[in-house]
Scaffold this active site. Structure first.
Site, PDB file in Angstrom:
ATOM      1  N   ASP A  67       3.760 -40.028  35.271  1.00  0.00           N
ATOM      2  CA  ASP A  67       3.062 -40.393  34.035  1.00  0.00           C
ATOM      3  C   ASP A  67       4.035 -40.915  32.991  1.00  0.00           C
ATOM      4  O   ASP A  67       5.258 -40.794  33.152  1.00  0.00           O
ATOM      5  CB  ASP A  67       2.279 -39.187  33.495  1.00  0.00           C
ATOM      6  CG  ASP A  67       2.996 -37.862  33.719  1.00  0.00           C
ATOM      7  OD1 ASP A  67       4.228 -37.861  33.832  1.00  0.00           O
ATOM      8  OD2 ASP A  67       2.319 -36.826  33.783  1.00  0.00           O
ATOM      9  N   ASP A 136      -3.154 -25.809  30.542  1.00  0.00           N
ATOM     10  CA  ASP A 136      -4.606 -26.061  30.620  1.00  0.00           C
ATOM     11  C   ASP A 136      -5.044 -26.496  32.019  1.00  0.00           C
ATOM     12  O   ASP A 136      -6.175 -26.929  32.205  1.00  0.00           O
ATOM     13  CB  ASP A 136      -5.029 -27.094  29.565  1.00  0.00           C
ATOM     14  CG  ASP A 136      -4.452 -28.489  29.825  1.00  0.00           C
ATOM     15  OD1 ASP A 136      -3.686 -28.660  30.811  1.00  0.00           O
ATOM     16  OD2 ASP A 136      -4.780 -29.411  29.048  1.00  0.00           O
ATOM     17  N   HIS A 138      -3.700 -28.939  33.911  1.00  0.00           N
ATOM     18  CA  HIS A 138      -3.513 -30.335  34.321  1.00  0.00           C
ATOM     19  C   HIS A 138      -2.417 -30.468  35.363  1.00  0.00           C
ATOM     20  O   HIS A 138      -1.485 -29.666  35.407  1.00  0.00           O
ATOM     21  CB  HIS A 138      -3.265 -31.254  33.117  1.00  0.00           C
ATOM     22  CG  HIS A 138      -1.953 -31.074  32.402  1.00  0.00           C
ATOM     23  ND1 HIS A 138      -1.846 -31.071  31.036  1.00  0.00           N
ATOM     24  CD2 HIS A 138      -0.672 -30.916  32.855  1.00  0.00           C
ATOM     25  CE1 HIS A 138      -0.575 -30.938  30.687  1.00  0.00           C
ATOM     26  NE2 HIS A 138       0.153 -30.830  31.778  1.00  0.00           N
ATOM     27  N   GLU A 143      -6.111 -34.218  32.566  1.00  0.00           N
ATOM     28  CA  GLU A 143      -6.562 -33.108  31.729  1.00  0.00           C
ATOM     29  C   GLU A 143      -7.924 -32.613  32.213  1.00  0.00           C
ATOM     30  O   GLU A 143      -8.596 -33.292  33.007  1.00  0.00           O
ATOM     31  CB  GLU A 143      -6.658 -33.587  30.275  1.00  0.00           C
ATOM     32  CG  GLU A 143      -5.332 -34.043  29.668  1.00  0.00           C
ATOM     33  CD  GLU A 143      -4.392 -32.885  29.324  1.00  0.00           C
ATOM     34  OE1 GLU A 143      -4.428 -31.833  29.989  1.00  0.00           O
ATOM     35  OE2 GLU A 143      -3.588 -33.052  28.372  1.00  0.00           O
TER      36      GLU A 143
HETATM   37  C1  F6R Z   1       5.034 -34.211  33.705  1.00  0.00           C
HETATM   38  C2  F6R Z   1       3.678 -33.843  34.043  1.00  0.00           C
HETATM   39  C3  F6R Z   1       3.046 -32.613  33.538  1.00  0.00           C
HETATM   40  C4  F6R Z   1       3.959 -31.393  33.520  1.00  0.00           C
HETATM   41  C5  F6R Z   1       3.227 -30.207  32.902  1.00  0.00           C
HETATM   42  C6  F6R Z   1       4.104 -28.990  32.801  1.00  0.00           C
HETATM   43  O1  F6R Z   1       5.382 -35.447  34.308  1.00  0.00           O
HETATM   44  O2  F6R Z   1       3.068 -34.589  34.716  1.00  0.00           O
HETATM   45  O3  F6R Z   1       1.926 -32.313  34.339  1.00  0.00           O
HETATM   46  O4  F6R Z   1       4.377 -31.093  34.809  1.00  0.00           O
HETATM   47  O5  F6R Z   1       2.771 -30.549  31.628  1.00  0.00           O
HETATM   48  O6  F6R Z   1       5.124 -29.250  31.891  1.00  0.00           O
HETATM   49  P1  F6R Z   1       6.369 -28.266  31.773  1.00  0.00           P
HETATM   50  O7  F6R Z   1       7.041 -28.310  33.091  1.00  0.00           O
HETATM   51  O8  F6R Z   1       7.229 -28.877  30.693  1.00  0.00           O
HETATM   52  O9  F6R Z   1       5.819 -26.948  31.447  1.00  0.00           O
END
Ligand code: F6R
Length: 261
Positions: A67, A136, A138, A143
């Site tokens: 992303d 959440d 995702h 989301e």
């Molecule tokens: C990042 C991504 C997100 C993260 C998620 C957890 O490229 O796609 O899904 O993996 O938000 O983020 P952290 O690891 O910072 O808790």
């Protein structure tokens, strides 16, 4: 779904690196799916150490990011392109020109998303995808309410995700972009193997839903239950709400050698 409950975040990262490395050897041009955020940093550090010791090489590999934020100026240190350079690309021996991400600055958003899907396909698809999970539920930035068949597209980040990520923007919620381009759940499910890493108590409810909840767009990570080769690696805090934790520990401890990387 294989669930490994490690003794610490560090151990979870080492186990994840074992799986990723095993999936990459045997191919001269493997394709790695890379996540940003905090969760995969330990995995990249492990991979970097193996490259430095000469045990692993990513010289022939290519990588696809999950992303990218929309609306950050080029070169912004929190643009995921800059983050992945920092936490992964510059630490290993991959050719930086073969690390790809969605174009968050594109004026033709639909065209950029379609081009990204084509690039993944043209590379032969992702051999092994590294994933984190949001509090959440995702995966990538799919989301809650994301279609479980979705492809790369623009999404609006939830307030929860923006609050979680404000730590990367000096705690300033207003500085966190509201939109992103993200691989879809359907895109992610096409990876041949998926390794999820989650650590810390804040992830425990999302982890419970992902592993034991009903498959639902309310918790997009539950779609991983539909994939035949997913390993979830957790520290004790992230695993704290799993109803069947003892069973997962028993399965993991008694794995036959041929199932281990
Ligand atoms: C990042 C991504 C997100 C993260 C998620 C957890 O490229 O796609 O899904 O993996 O938000 O983020 P952290 O690891 O910072 O808790």
């Amino acid at each position: 779904m294989d669930v490994g409950i490690a003794g610490s975040a560090r151990e979870a990262a080492a186990l994840a690196a074992d799986l990723v490395a095993a999936a990459l050897v045997g191919s001269t041009s493997p394709v790695l799916g890379v996540a940003t955020g905090s969760s995969p940093v330990g995995i990249y550090d492990e991979l970097a150490q193996r490259v430095a010791r000469g045990e692993l090489s990513l010289a022939g590999a290519s990588a696809f990011m999950l992303d990218e934020y929309v609306g950050l100026p080029v070169g912004h240190p929190q643009a995921y392109r800059a983050v992945i350079d920092e936490i992964f690309t510059r630490k290993v021996d991959i050719d930086p020109s073969r690390v790809h991400g969605p174009d968050g600055g594109a004026s033709d958003v639909e065209g950029a998303c379609a081009a990204y899907e084509s690039a993944i396909r043209d590379a032969g698809g992702v051999d092994v995808q590294i994933l984190g999970i949001g509090t959440d539920g995702h995966i990538a930035f799919n989301e809650p309410s994301s279609s479980l068949a979705s492809r790369t597209r623009i999404k609006t980040l939830t307030r929860q995700t923006r609050l979680d990520n404000a730590r990367f923007f000096g705690g300033d919620l207003d500085a966190v972009p509201t939109h992103c381009l993200t691989q879809g759940v359907g895109t992610i499910l096409e990876a041949r193997e998926i390794v999820v890493v989650a650590t810390g108590a804040a992830k425990s409810e999302a982890v419970r839903q992902m592993v034991e909840g009903a498959v639902s767009a309310r918790w997009p990570a539950t779609a991983l239950q539909l994939h035949p080769r997913v390993t979830v690696l957790l520290d004790p805090e992230a695993a704290a709400r799993l109803e069947l934790a003892d069973y997962y520990r028993e399965v993991w401890a008694n794995k036959p050698d041929w199932q281990r990387p």
